[in-house]
Design a protein around this motif. Structure first.
Motif: not given
Lengths: 201, 199
Positions: B28, A183-185, A175-177, A172, A180-181, A25-26, A187, A29, B181-182
Motif C-alpha cells: 500500500f 475503502i471502496g465501500i 489481509l491486505p485486499p 480475509i 482496498f474493499l 490513504l496509504c 468511498v 489502508i 478500489f474494488m
C-alpha cells in the motif's frame, strides 16, 4: 472559543482529511488491520502534525515564498524523527509491525497539505486547533475501519476476545485486499450520500 | 557466502520485491499516484518510467550517504529521515533542471511527473526498506529495480482495467473512484496467492 471549536469540528467531519479530501490513504489502508496499530499510528500522526503546524505558523512570516516547501519538509522530518524514536522506545512490539508506515509519515500528503493550506496562512492558536481537529478526523476514520476489520477478521478488539468462540473469523478481513474493499465501500457510500444531498438542493 | 549463493539471493530479493510483496497491492505505498494517474494508459506509463529512474538512482545515493556518512558517525537514528528526504528532493529538482536543458523530448514525457515523485512514498519507502534490511550496494539496487517494476506492473494493470471499465455498466453505488478500489482489492487478492512462494 466558538471559532476554535468550529475549526476542530471541520477536521472531524466537513473537511475530514481521509474521507472528504481523500488524501493520505496509504497509511489508512495499511495499518487498519488491527486496533492497536491504528491507535499507535494516530498517536504518531498527531505528534507530528500538531507541533509542525505550530512551528510553521510561528515562522510563517520569516519563510521566503520560493523555498517554503523545503522548509516545511525539514520541520516535518524533525518531528517525524522524534515521533519514531518515542514510538520505538515505548511501544516496541507494535512499532516493529508498522515501522515503515510511521517512518513514512514524513511524506504523508495530509501533513504537507495542512502546512501549506492552513498553517502557512493562519495564526498560531488557530493552527494548533486545526492540528487537533485533523488528528481526531484522521484517527476516527482509521480506528473505525480497524474496529470492523479486526472484529470480523479475528473476533477480537485490541487483542481482547469480544465475539464468542463459536464465531468463525473471516481471515480475509485482516489481509491486505480487505483494506482496498473497505475503502471502496466507504468511498462509494460517501459519494452516494453526497449525490443524494446534491439532488435535494 | 559463495558467488552462486549470492546470485540466488539476488534473484530472491527481485522476485519478492516485485511480485510477492508488490509495493502497491500488498504494501500500500504510493496509492495517490496509483488511483490518481491510472485514468489513462499513457500517463501511467510515463509515471512508471519516472518512478523506475528516480527509485534506482536515489537508492544508490541514499545507500552511499547511509553507509559512508550516517553509520560511521552514529547519526543514523537521528538524521536518517531528514537527510534522505532532503537528498531525494534536491536530486529530483536537479534532474528536472538537467532534463529541461539536455533533452526537451524526454522532459516533455517525464517532466510533469517528476515533481509528483518528490513526495511519493515509494521512493522514500524503498530507501527505508533497504536500510532496515541492511542490504549491501548491489542488493539495494536489485530491490529498487524490483519494487519499481512491481509498481509499473500494478499501474499498467489497473490502467488497462479502468480503460475497459469506462465502456461498461458499473453499479451506481461504485461509480467513480470506488470501483477502482474494488478492482484493486480483487487484484490484491490475486497477488496474495504468491505469498509463501519463497521460504
Amino acid at each position: 472559543m466558538k471559532k476554535y471549536l468550529k475549526i476542530i469540528w471541520d477536521g472531524i467531519s466537513p473537511a475530514n482529511p481521509v474521507l472528504i479530501i481523500a488524501i493520505g490513504l496509504c497509511s489508512v489502508i495499511a495499518v487498519s488491520n488491527s486496533v492497536k496499530s491504528a491507535l499507535l499510528m494516530t498517536f504518531s500522526f498527531g505528534l507530528v502534525l500538531i507541533p509542525s503546524e505550530i512551528i510553521i505558523s510561528t515562522i510563517r512570516k520569516l519563510i521566503p515564498d520560493e523555498i517554503r516547501v523545503p522548509m516545511f519538509v525539514v520541520v516535518i522530518a524533525a518531528f517525524t524523527t522524534m515521533s519514531v524514536l518515542l514510538s520505538r522506545a515505548y511501544f516496541t512490539a507494535i512499532y516493529d509491525v508498522i515501522k515503515l508506515y510511521i517512518l513514512l509519515i514524513v511524506v504523508n500528503c495530509i501533513i504537507i497539505g495542512r502546512a501549506e493550506a492552513f498553517a502557512y496562512v493562519h495564526p498560531v492558536v488557530e493552527s494548533l486547533f486545526d492540528g487537533i481537529g485533523m488528528t481526531i478526523g484522521y484517527g476516527w476514520v482509521l480506528t473505525a475501519i480497524a474496529v470492523v476489520r479486526e472484529l470480523l477478521g479475528k473476533g477480537t478488539l485490541a487483542g481482547i476476545q469480544v465475539l464468542p468462540q463459536s464465531f468463525q473469523p473471516a481471515l480475509i478481513m485482516i489481509l491486505p485486499p480487505a483494506g482496498f474493499l473497505m475503502i471502496g465501500i466507504l468511498v462509494g457510500a460517501l459519494e452516494t450520500y453526497l449525490r443524494k444531498k446534491g439532488d435535494k438542493k | 557466502m559463495s558467488f552462486s549463493h549470492y546470485l540466488v539471493d539476488l534473484a530472491k530479493i527481485f522476485v519478492s520485491s516485485s511480485i510477492i510483496n508488490n509495493i502497491i497491492l500488498i504494501q500500500f505505498l504510493g496509492l495517490c499516484s496509483y488511483i490518481g494517474l491510472t485514468d489513462n494508459m499513457s500517463s501511467s506509463i510515463g509515471m512508471s518510467f519516472a518512478v523506475i529512474f528516480v527509485t534506482v538512482s536515489s537508492s544508490i545515493l541514499t545507500w552511499v550517504i547511509d553507509h559512508w556518512i550516517l553509520i560511521p558517525s552514529h547519526l543514523q537514528p537521528v538524521l536518517q529521515i531528514t537527510s534522505f528526504i532532503l537528498v531525494i528532493g534536491s536530486f529530483v529538482g536537479l534532474v528536472q533542471i538537467y532534463l529541461k536543458k539536455a533533452s526537451p523530448n524526454l522532459y516533455k514525457a517525464m517532466g510533469i511527473y517528476l515533481p509528483l515523485i518528490a513526495t511519493n512514498c515509494i521512493i522514500l519507502g524503498v530507501t527505508f526498506i533497504n536500510s532496515m534490511n541492511n542490504y549491501d550496494f548491489i542488493q539495494s539496487i536489485v530491490e529498487a529495480i524490483g519494487i519499481s517494476l512491481g509498481y509499473t506492473l500494478a499501474m499498467i494493470m489497473l490502467a488497462g482495467i479502468r480503460e475497459r471499465l469506462r465502456n461498461s455498466d458499473v453499479p451506481q453505488f461504485f461509480k467513480g473512484k470506488a470501483i477502482a478500489f474494488m478492482v484493486s482489492g480483487i487484484l490484491a487478492l490475486a497477488f496474495l496467492g504468491f505469498q509463501g512462494m519463497i521460504k
